[in-house]
Write a protein that holds these residues in place. Structure first.
Motif, PDB file in Angstrom:
ATOM      1  N   MET A   1      85.491  20.731  69.280  1.00 23.41           N
ATOM      2  CA  MET A   1      84.314  21.459  68.864  1.00 23.41           C
ATOM      3  C   MET A   1      83.663  22.133  70.059  1.00 23.41           C
ATOM      4  N   ILE A   2      83.672  21.483  71.195  1.00 18.78           N
ATOM      5  CA  ILE A   2      83.081  22.077  72.392  1.00 18.78           C
ATOM      6  C   ILE A   2      83.899  23.276  72.847  1.00 18.78           C
ATOM      7  N   LEU A   3      85.209  23.149  72.773  1.00 19.29           N
ATOM      8  CA  LEU A   3      86.084  24.252  73.172  1.00 19.29           C
ATOM      9  C   LEU A   3      85.888  25.465  72.269  1.00 19.29           C
ATOM     10  N   SER A   4      85.788  25.251  70.961  1.00 20.90           N
ATOM     11  CA  SER A   4      85.581  26.383  70.060  1.00 20.90           C
ATOM     12  C   SER A   4      84.194  26.993  70.256  1.00 20.90           C
ATOM     13  N   GLY A   5      83.202  26.189  70.604  1.00 24.61           N
ATOM     14  CA  GLY A   5      81.871  26.729  70.912  1.00 24.61           C
ATOM     15  C   GLY A   5      81.887  27.599  72.158  1.00 24.61           C
ATOM     16  N   ILE A   6      82.603  27.138  73.180  1.00 22.06           N
ATOM     17  CA  ILE A   6      82.729  27.937  74.407  1.00 22.06           C
ATOM     18  C   ILE A   6      83.488  29.231  74.127  1.00 22.06           C
ATOM     19  N   LEU A   7      84.547  29.132  73.322  1.00 27.59           N
ATOM     20  CA  LEU A   7      85.308  30.331  72.965  1.00 27.59           C
ATOM     21  C   LEU A   7      84.460  31.310  72.157  1.00 27.59           C
ATOM     22  N   LEU A   8      83.604  30.794  71.287  1.00 26.70           N
ATOM     23  CA  LEU A   8      82.708  31.675  70.531  1.00 26.70           C
ATOM     24  C   LEU A   8      81.778  32.444  71.452  1.00 26.70           C
ATOM     25  N   VAL A   9      81.235  31.784  72.446  1.00 27.96           N
ATOM     26  CA  VAL A   9      80.351  32.456  73.396  1.00 27.96           C
ATOM     27  C   VAL A   9      81.118  33.513  74.184  1.00 27.96           C
ATOM     28  N   ILE A  10      82.334  33.187  74.616  1.00 29.98           N
ATOM     29  CA  ILE A  10      83.146  34.141  75.369  1.00 29.98           C
ATOM     30  C   ILE A  10      83.487  35.355  74.507  1.00 29.98           C
ATOM     31  N   PHE A  11      83.869  35.115  73.257  1.00 30.28           N
ATOM     32  CA  PHE A  11      84.206  36.233  72.379  1.00 30.28           C
ATOM     33  C   PHE A  11      82.983  37.065  72.029  1.00 30.28           C
ATOM     34  N   TYR A  12      81.811  36.452  71.924  1.00 28.79           N
ATOM     35  CA  TYR A  12      80.592  37.218  71.675  1.00 28.79           C
ATOM     36  C   TYR A  12      80.274  38.125  72.861  1.00 28.79           C
ATOM     37  N   ILE A  13      80.379  37.607  74.065  1.00 31.09           N
ATOM     38  CA  ILE A  13      80.102  38.414  75.258  1.00 31.09           C
ATOM     39  C   ILE A  13      81.106  39.552  75.373  1.00 31.09           C
ATOM     40  N   SER A  14      82.381  39.261  75.117  1.00 34.01           N
ATOM     41  CA  SER A  14      83.374  40.330  75.185  1.00 34.01           C
ATOM     42  C   SER A  14      83.171  41.350  74.062  1.00 34.01           C
ATOM     43  N   HIS A  15      82.713  40.912  72.892  1.00 37.44           N
ATOM     44  CA  HIS A  15      82.422  41.848  71.810  1.00 37.44           C
ATOM     45  C   HIS A  15      81.283  42.788  72.199  1.00 37.44           C
ATOM     46  N   ARG A  16      80.254  42.243  72.795  1.00 31.29           N
ATOM     47  CA  ARG A  16      79.135  43.102  73.224  1.00 31.29           C
ATOM     48  C   ARG A  16      79.585  44.099  74.293  1.00 31.29           C
ATOM     49  N   TYR A  17      80.475  43.683  75.186  1.00 29.37           N
ATOM     50  CA  TYR A  17      81.003  44.557  76.233  1.00 29.37           C
ATOM     51  C   TYR A  17      81.834  45.689  75.621  1.00 29.37           C
ATOM     52  N   ILE A  18      82.679  45.368  74.660  1.00 31.06           N
ATOM     53  CA  ILE A  18      83.511  46.376  74.009  1.00 31.06           C
ATOM     54  C   ILE A  18      82.647  47.354  73.222  1.00 31.06           C
ATOM     55  N   VAL A  19      81.641  46.863  72.522  1.00 32.52           N
ATOM     56  CA  VAL A  19      80.738  47.733  71.767  1.00 32.52           C
ATOM     57  C   VAL A  19      79.980  48.665  72.707  1.00 32.52           C
ATOM     58  N   ALA A  20      79.624  48.178  73.885  1.00 29.91           N
ATOM     59  CA  ALA A  20      78.951  49.043  74.861  1.00 29.91           C
ATOM     60  C   ALA A  20      79.860  50.190  75.289  1.00 29.91           C
ATOM     61  N   TRP A  21      81.152  49.926  75.450  1.00 28.25           N
ATOM     62  CA  TRP A  21      82.095  50.992  75.783  1.00 28.25           C
ATOM     63  C   TRP A  21      82.234  51.987  74.644  1.00 28.25           C
ATOM     64  N   ILE A  83      87.835  31.689  65.040  1.00 25.68           N
ATOM     65  CA  ILE A  83      87.292  30.629  65.897  1.00 25.68           C
ATOM     66  C   ILE A  83      85.999  30.079  65.306  1.00 25.68           C
ATOM     67  N   SER A  84      85.183  30.968  64.716  1.00 26.37           N
ATOM     68  CA  SER A  84      83.939  30.479  64.109  1.00 26.37           C
ATOM     69  C   SER A  84      84.225  29.598  62.894  1.00 26.37           C
ATOM     70  N   LEU A  85      85.273  29.929  62.143  1.00 24.98           N
ATOM     71  CA  LEU A  85      85.653  29.056  61.028  1.00 24.98           C
ATOM     72  C   LEU A  85      86.104  27.690  61.533  1.00 24.98           C
ATOM     73  N   SER A  86      86.856  27.684  62.622  1.00 28.13           N
ATOM     74  CA  SER A  86      87.273  26.417  63.215  1.00 28.13           C
ATOM     75  C   SER A  86      86.064  25.625  63.701  1.00 28.13           C
ATOM     76  N   PHE A  87      85.125  26.299  64.323  1.00 23.93           N
ATOM     77  CA  PHE A  87      83.914  25.640  64.815  1.00 23.93           C
ATOM     78  C   PHE A  87      83.113  25.042  63.660  1.00 23.93           C
ATOM     79  N   LEU A  88      82.954  25.817  62.589  1.00 25.06           N
ATOM     80  CA  LEU A  88      82.189  25.312  61.448  1.00 25.06           C
ATOM     81  C   LEU A  88      82.891  24.142  60.755  1.00 25.06           C
ATOM     82  N   SER A  89      84.216  24.216  60.653  1.00 25.96           N
ATOM     83  CA  SER A  89      84.917  23.090  60.025  1.00 25.96           C
ATOM     84  C   SER A  89      84.816  21.833  60.886  1.00 25.96           C
ATOM     85  N   ASN A  90      84.908  21.977  62.197  1.00 25.29           N
ATOM     86  CA  ASN A  90      84.742  20.810  63.080  1.00 25.29           C
ATOM     87  C   ASN A  90      83.314  20.273  63.019  1.00 25.29           C
TER      88      ASN A  90
END
Length: 97
Positions: A1-21, A83-90
Motif C-alpha cells: 500500500m505504501i509503494l502504490s501511494g508513492i507511485l500515485l504521487v510520482i504519477f501525479y507529479i509527472s502528469h502535471r509536468y506533461i500537462v504543462a508541456w 495504480i489508484s485501483l490497486s491502492f484503493l483495493s489495498n
C-alpha cells in the motif's frame, strides 16, 4: 500500500509536468486550441498537403511533438488509474481486516 501511494504521487507529479508541456505547445500556435485531451491531426496546415512537412514545416513538427506528448499523457493517466485501483483495493483490505 505504501509503494502504490508513492507511485500515485510520482504519477501525479509527472502528469502535471506533461500537462504543462501540452499547455506550452498549445500557447505556441493559435491553431492548436486549448484542449489538452485531443490529438491535433485535424488542425490543417497552410497549403495542400497535411501529412508531410513541406508546406508548414514548423507547425507540423510542433504538432507531431504535441501528439507524442498527448500520447504520453494518456499512458501516464491510465497507468495512474490502475495504480489508484490497486491502492484503493489495498486500503479496503486494510480497513476490512
Amino acid at each position: 500500500m505504501i509503494l502504490s501511494g508513492i507511485l500515485l504521487v510520482i504519477f501525479y507529479i509527472s502528469h502535471r509536468y506533461i500537462v504543462a508541456w501540452i499547455i506550452y505547445y498549445n500557447n505556441s500556435d493559435k491553431r492548436f486550441g486549448t484542449s489538452i485531451w485531443r490529438w491535433t491531426y485535424d488542425y490543417k496546415v497552410i497549403g495542400e498537403r497535411d501529412i508531410s512537412d513541406l508546406d508548414d514545416k514548423p507547425f507540423v513538427r510542433k504538432r507531431r511533438i504535441r501528439n507524442r506528448t498527448v500520447t504520453l499523457m494518456y499512458c501516464n493517466f491510465f497507468t495512474g488509474f490502475v495504480i489508484s485501483l490497486s491502492f484503493l483495493s489495498n486500503l479496503l483490505i486494510a480497513i476490512l481486516f
